[in-house]
Write an enzyme that holds these catalytic residues in place. Structure first.
Site, mmCIF file in Angstrom:
data_model
loop_
_atom_site.group_PDB
_atom_site.id
_atom_site.type_symbol
_atom_site.label_atom_id
_atom_site.label_comp_id
_atom_site.label_asym_id
_atom_site.label_seq_id
_atom_site.Cartn_x
_atom_site.Cartn_y
_atom_site.Cartn_z
ATOM 1 C CG ASP A 94 -1.858 -1.210 1.251
ATOM 2 O OD1 ASP A 94 -2.285 -1.651 0.170
ATOM 3 O OD2 ASP A 94 -2.141 -1.717 2.349
ATOM 4 C CD GLU B 211 -13.097 -4.669 -4.711
ATOM 5 O OE1 GLU B 211 -13.964 -4.706 -5.610
ATOM 6 O OE2 GLU B 211 -13.190 -5.330 -3.660
ATOM 7 C CD GLU C 8 22.077 7.448 8.701
ATOM 8 O OE1 GLU C 8 22.123 6.445 9.438
ATOM 9 O OE2 GLU C 8 22.631 8.538 8.990
ATOM 10 C CD GLU D 17 19.873 3.509 8.405
ATOM 11 O OE1 GLU D 17 20.963 2.928 8.507
ATOM 12 O OE2 GLU D 17 19.574 4.499 9.099
HETATM 13 O O1 FUB Z 1 -3.336 -3.823 2.813
HETATM 14 C C1 FUB Z 1 -4.624 -4.076 3.289
HETATM 15 C C2 FUB Z 1 -5.645 -3.732 2.251
HETATM 16 O O2 FUB Z 1 -5.381 -4.464 1.070
HETATM 17 C C3 FUB Z 1 -5.611 -2.297 1.803
HETATM 18 O O3 FUB Z 1 -6.258 -1.430 2.685
HETATM 19 C C4 FUB Z 1 -6.262 -2.416 0.478
HETATM 20 O O4 FUB Z 1 -6.092 -1.281 -0.335
HETATM 21 C C5 FUB Z 1 -5.573 -3.646 -0.072
HETATM 22 O O5 FUB Z 1 -4.312 -3.333 -0.614
#
Ligand code: FUB
Length: 455
Positions: free
Chosen positions: A39, A213, A332, A334
């Site tokens: 995400d 969605e 860094e 990392e």
């Molecule tokens: O990562 C958890 C859920 O899955 C997210 O809120 C959605 O967008 C999907 O990626």
């Protein structure tokens, strides 16, 4: 972390040399290799991209997510791990599901909108973390949800006139007008009509006639408003709609990224940075990856002349470097283009360090501008064993050896000392490989490194 140690030890023992040979030596996607990330929500601030992500747990069989993570880059290829400055316990009222959010800056403060399931209702609500720094730490701005309608995935945008909007939703798509404090809103929650003209036609699900969605990413570019979203389920693809205004009417514009990449979800984030446009997404590309063990990746793209977005495909190469990295200032450990076998953890000196390093692990740093030539390499290290080394190489993890720094036993994994050694053959701009060598078990931790010599 102990679990991660055992996991990597098992992986190293089980596949050893085979794993090393199979590693995609030139890949830069996914962006992070030492944990699973999901995400993506990029934010450009003061010449850097800050990337806000979720964290899929190892071996996850559901969206088992307890914390969010922050990464940053000045060149789109080397990413600095800033750890986890916000997690479920930041919100005392949150029960579970640290899912997809987005951060934005206003008047020197950083607001991070996230969905979580609440203890009180067992339903998702949107909380907001606030910090004075893009890398946190973030605190709960309100002590309660900002909005709650049982839906997820907030995206936030500030229009040119200063009006901010927060959009979110699955299965619906709603928005509120945020006040300038960014932690309250005026008017009610407005639901955007999900029409097929606005969001495309889904077949086979009478309850969801449009492609929308979840995971909206709303922004404005050249006077046009874009909503890039996860379409259809499952598997999802990324589609988008545009509008002449922030509240619609929306017109469906088609596919941005087709269904690809062995994760049945996907999630978009789009920015312009240093003169180019970038599309962030997630997939299941890492070893052990899949629908619940995802990884964030990025591609460079160009808008068509009419402002439409071209079809973008997932690659393992990722974008070219948007800048060089200066080895003559402290970097860094990392900050990594590709890490093999390493992990990160909080360092006692502040920030993060690279650790849990075994013999043969390495870090690749891309597009390092050595210029006239480096003569010395220094590294801030800690170890509980003697006889380990940091090998400075180019051309690959086993490429030309420019120098080798021996690391002593410092008496603790967070007892830091600086070691230095001579290096040669490091001129011009090239990729740097720091390869670690020594005996069995963990060898050393590294907090930062720096070269000396002619720029
Ligand atoms: O990562 C958890 C859920 O899955 C997210 O809120 C959605 O967008 C999907 O990626």
């Amino acid at each position: 972390m102990a679990e991660k140690r055992r996991f990597w030890t098992r992986v190293a023992l089980a596949v050893g040399v085979v794993l090393t040979l199979a590693a995609p030596a030139h890949a830069d996607n996914p962006i992070v290799q030492h944990i699973y990330t999901a995400d993506p929500a990029p934010l450009v601030h003061n010449g850097r991209v800050y990337l806000y992500t979720g964290h899929d747990e190892d071996g996850s069989t559901w969206f088992t997510m307890k914390e969010w993570r922050v990464w940053s880059s000045a060149d789109m290829v080397n990413w600095t791990d800033h750890g986890s400055p916000m997690n479920l316990s930041t919100f005392s009222w949150a029960k579970q599901d640290a899912w997809a959010g987005q951060a934005i800056e206003r008047n020197g403060k950083f607001y991070w909108y996230v969905p979580v399931v609440t203890k009180a209702t067992g339903r998702p609500a949107i909380g907001v973390g606030v910090s004075d720094s893009p890398t946190g730490p973030f605190r709960d701005a309100l002590g309660r949800p900002l909005v709650e309608n049982g839906e997820i995935d907030p995206t936030v945008m500030i229009d040119d006139n200063g009006q901010a909007y927060l959009y979110w939703g699955n299965p619906n798509l709603s928005y509120v007008r945020l006040n300038t404090d960014m932690i309250s809103y005026s008017g009610g929650i407005t639901r955007i009509p999900l029409t097929t003209a606005g969001f495309g036609t889904r077949t086979g699900d009478p309850n969801r006639p449009t492609l929308y969605e979840e995971g909206p990413w709303v922004y404005k570019r050249n006077g046009l408003y874009y909503n890039v979203f996860a379409a259809k389920c499952c598997s999802e693809f990324i589609a988008y709609s545009t509008s002449p205004g922030p509240t619609g009417p929306w017109t469906y514009r088609g596919t941005v990224m087709p269904t690809q990449g062995s994760s049945f979800t996907n999630h978009a984030g789009i920015i312009d940075f240093k003169g180019s446009s970038y599309f962030f997404y997630h997939n299941g590309a890492l070893q052990g990856g899949g629908g619940f063990t995802r990884s964030v990746a990025v591609e460079k793209f160009s808008y068509n002349a009419d402002g439409t977005i071209p079809t973008i495909n997932m690659t393992t190469a990722g974008p070219p470097a948007a800048d060089t990295l200066n080895p003559y200032v402290r970097q860094e450990a990392e900050t990594i283009a590709w890490g093999s076998g390493i992990e990160t953890e909080a360092a006692s000196e502040g920030g993060m360090n690279v650790g849990f390093i075994n013999n043969g692990d390495h870090i690749k740093v891309k597009n390092v501008a050595f210029g006239g030539g480096a003569t010395t390499f220094s590294a801030r290290v800690a170890s509980t064993v003697a006889g380990s080394s940091v090998e400075v190489r180019t051309g690959g993890p086993n490429g030309a050896l420019a120098g080798r720094c021996t690391v002593p036993n410092t008496g603790g994994w967070q007892n830091w000392t600086t070691v230095s050694c001579a290096v040669s053959g490091l001129t011009g701009t090239q990729d740097l490989y720091l390869r670690f060598s020594g005996g069995s078990g963990y060898l050393l931790n590294m907090n930062w490194w720096q070269f000396g010599g002619a720029r």
